[in-house]
Design an enzyme around this catalytic site. Structure first.
Site, PDB file in Angstrom:
ATOM      1  N   ASP A 149       0.805  -1.231   0.000  1.00 17.73           N
ATOM      2  CA  ASP A 149       0.000   0.000   0.000  1.00 17.73           C
ATOM      3  C   ASP A 149       0.835   1.277   0.000  1.00 17.73           C
ATOM      4  OD1 ASP A 149       0.828  -0.595   2.530  1.00 17.73           O
ATOM      5  OD2 ASP A 149      -1.089  -0.214   3.512  1.00 17.73           O
ATOM      6  N   THR A 166       3.000  -8.342  -1.139  1.00 10.95           N
ATOM      7  CA  THR A 166       3.228  -8.238   0.301  1.00 10.95           C
ATOM      8  C   THR A 166       2.869  -9.567   0.939  1.00 10.95           C
ATOM      9  OG1 THR A 166       2.463  -7.349   2.430  1.00 10.95           O
ATOM     10  CG2 THR A 166       0.965  -7.050   0.610  1.00 10.95           C
ATOM     11  N   ILE A 167       3.682  -9.952   1.915  1.00 10.83           N
ATOM     12  CA  ILE A 167       3.332 -11.178   2.654  1.00 10.83           C
ATOM     13  C   ILE A 167       2.080 -10.944   3.486  1.00 10.83           C
ATOM     14  CG2 ILE A 167       5.706 -12.022   2.769  1.00 10.83           C
ATOM     15  CD1 ILE A 167       5.630 -11.241   5.825  1.00 10.83           C
ATOM     16  N   ASP A 168       1.719  -9.666   3.725  1.00  9.14           N
ATOM     17  CA  ASP A 168       0.594  -9.369   4.638  1.00  9.14           C
ATOM     18  C   ASP A 168      -0.776  -9.626   4.003  1.00  9.14           C
ATOM     19  OD1 ASP A 168       2.646  -8.476   6.224  1.00  9.14           O
ATOM     20  OD2 ASP A 168       2.313  -6.357   5.805  1.00  9.14           O
ATOM     21  N   ASP A 202      -2.772  -7.599   2.577  1.00  9.45           N
ATOM     22  CA  ASP A 202      -3.734  -6.618   3.081  1.00  9.45           C
ATOM     23  C   ASP A 202      -4.131  -5.556   2.050  1.00  9.45           C
ATOM     24  OD1 ASP A 202      -1.282  -5.391   3.011  1.00  9.45           O
ATOM     25  OD2 ASP A 202      -1.377  -4.553   5.033  1.00  9.45           O
ATOM     26  N   MET A 233       4.127 -12.334  11.267  1.00  8.59           N
ATOM     27  CA  MET A 233       3.998 -10.955  10.779  1.00  8.59           C
ATOM     28  C   MET A 233       2.594 -10.707  10.228  1.00  8.59           C
ATOM     29  SD  MET A 233       7.570 -10.022   8.908  1.00  8.59           S
ATOM     30  CE  MET A 233       8.976  -9.450   9.859  1.00  8.59           C
ATOM     31  N   ARG A 273       1.469  -7.112   9.993  1.00 13.43           N
ATOM     32  CA  ARG A 273       1.120  -5.732  10.333  1.00 13.43           C
ATOM     33  C   ARG A 273      -0.272  -5.661  10.980  1.00 13.43           C
ATOM     34  NH1 ARG A 273       4.109  -1.868   6.577  1.00 13.43           N
ATOM     35  NH2 ARG A 273       5.696  -1.816   8.179  1.00 13.43           N
ATOM     36  N   GLN A 306       9.864 -15.393   7.364  1.00  8.00           N
ATOM     37  CA  GLN A 306       8.640 -15.466   6.548  1.00  8.00           C
ATOM     38  C   GLN A 306       8.779 -14.741   5.217  1.00  8.00           C
ATOM     39  OE1 GLN A 306       5.093 -14.725   9.574  1.00  8.00           O
ATOM     40  NE2 GLN A 306       7.035 -13.922  10.321  1.00  8.00           N
TER      41      GLN A 306
END
Ligand code: F6P
Length: 360
Positions: free
Chosen positions: A103, A125-127, A129, A169, A171, A292
């Site tokens: 983002d 992104t690994i997130d 989101d 992780m 976030r 990760q």
């Protein structure tokens, strides 16, 4: 002959090299040159770039990280830097930019597009989101790594009759915790979207003990927080983590990055201490951290990254700028960059309800 630029910004993730390779290979089909901009937006501010030939991208598909480097740099923190970015795009003859990021990085791409720079975005992104896309690449690899860790922690937790807390992780989104927790069979999954009641967690784990299960695995997302009324102000002295003024988030330092984010990490220590105190059971914590994000991407991430890279070049070919390529169902579609960065995509509560069936 057209010249396009590519940059990778923000935290690295597995699959970035697969994207770079796909963008270069597809561009070569159109006889375009691809300039690799070094270290995210920093390279565009400083004018650090290199021509990416077929040779430069040969053999990089399974390689983790990014061959062109990355950084968390925000040119919009300084008006002079925005001008340098615009000047360098002109100076190096870059007709369009492929921006691979989460983002923050894609937010910069959107702002530059609004200033007239032809940009297209690719979600990494690994997130997981980012809005508008079912998945970002990098996420599947992170989930696989976290799942394997949970599998491994099971055998040691069982042998020692311990509770093991595994912090992942993500976030402010609990995607990695939820998916790896389901895949690994965690006995409790704590995510930022649902503030937890520490007594509830203990109750669930005690239920397992009463059934004769003398060990438990708790997966916790780094951004998870206890409900206000159930937590005492926590002091993580000695384990490298601090509370901040941001509610009960546990962070590693009070500093923020170029996009105003605190560095999360340490909630696992908090939980471990609380569980040990309340349950009188030996407890350990494992913080997975950057493991990760490192190493080779899964086949899923390699394929997704490759599809995204090819689709991004197609957007440029069609002069369809200001867009991000997104996965919706099994199709890659263009969506507005604006839509992707306007709000963060949090865990689907239907999925979390499935995870909850296995708690306790
Ligand atoms: O956004 C990806 C991510 O790995 C988050 O899950 C994590 O909070 C953050 O980056 C860590 O950032 P850094 O690599 O700067 O420590």
């Amino acid at each position: 002959m057209k010249k396009i630029g590519i940059l990778t910004g923000g935290g690295d993730c597995p699959g970035l090299n697969a994207v770079i390779r796909a963008v270069v290979k597809k561009s070569r089909r159109y006889n375009w040159d691809v300039i690799g901009i070094k270290n995210g937006w920093k390279g565009l501010i400083n004018g650090e770039m290199e021509l990416l030939s077929d040779y430069s991208v040969s053999g990089i598909l399974p390689k983790g990280g990014t061959i062109i480097g990355t950084s968390r740099t925000n040119p919009f923190n300084n008006e002079g830097d925005v001008q340098k970015v615009i000047d360098n795009i002109k100076k190096f003859g870059i007709a369009a930019l492929v921006v691979v990021g989460g983002d923050d990085t894609l937010g910069v791409a959107k702002n530059l597009y609004e200033k007239g720079i032809p940009t297209v975005g690719i979600p990494k992104t690994i997130d997981n989101d980012l809005s508008g896309t079912d998945y970002t690449f990098g996420f599947d690899t992170a989930v696989s790594i976290a799942t394997e860790a949970i599998d491994r922690l099971h055998t040691t937790a069982e042998s020692h009759h311990r509770v093991i807390v595994v912090e992942v992780m993500g976030r402010h989104a609990g995607w990695i915790a939820t998916m790896a927790g389901i895949a690994g069979g965690a006995d409790e999954i704590l995510i930022p979207e649902v503030p937890f009641d520490i007594e509830e967690v203990c109750k669930n784990l005690r239920k397992r003990y009463s059934r004769g299960k003398k060990f438990s695995i708790v997966a916790v997302a780094e951004g998870a927080q206890p409900k206000e009324e159930t937590s005492e102000k926590h002091n993580n002295e000695g384990d490298g983590a601090n509370n901040t003024n941001e509610g009960q988030l546990v962070t590693q330092t009070d500093e923020t990055d170029a996009f105003g984010h605190v560095r999360l990490g340490g909630i696992g220590h908090y939980l471990t201490k609380e569980l040990e105190k309340r349950m009188d059971v030996e407890t350990r914590v494992t913080i997975l951290g950057h493991v990760q994000r490192g190493g080779t991407p899964t086949a899923h991430d390699r394929i997704l990254a490759t599809r995204f890279g090819v689709a991004a070049v197609e957007l440029i070919k069609n002069e369809n700028f200001g867009k991000m390529v997104a996965l919706q169902g099994n199709k890659i579609v263009p969506i507005e960059l604006e839509e992707a960065v306007s709000k963060s995509k949090t865990v689907d509560m239907d999925l979390y309800d499935i995870a909850k069936i296995f708690f306790g």
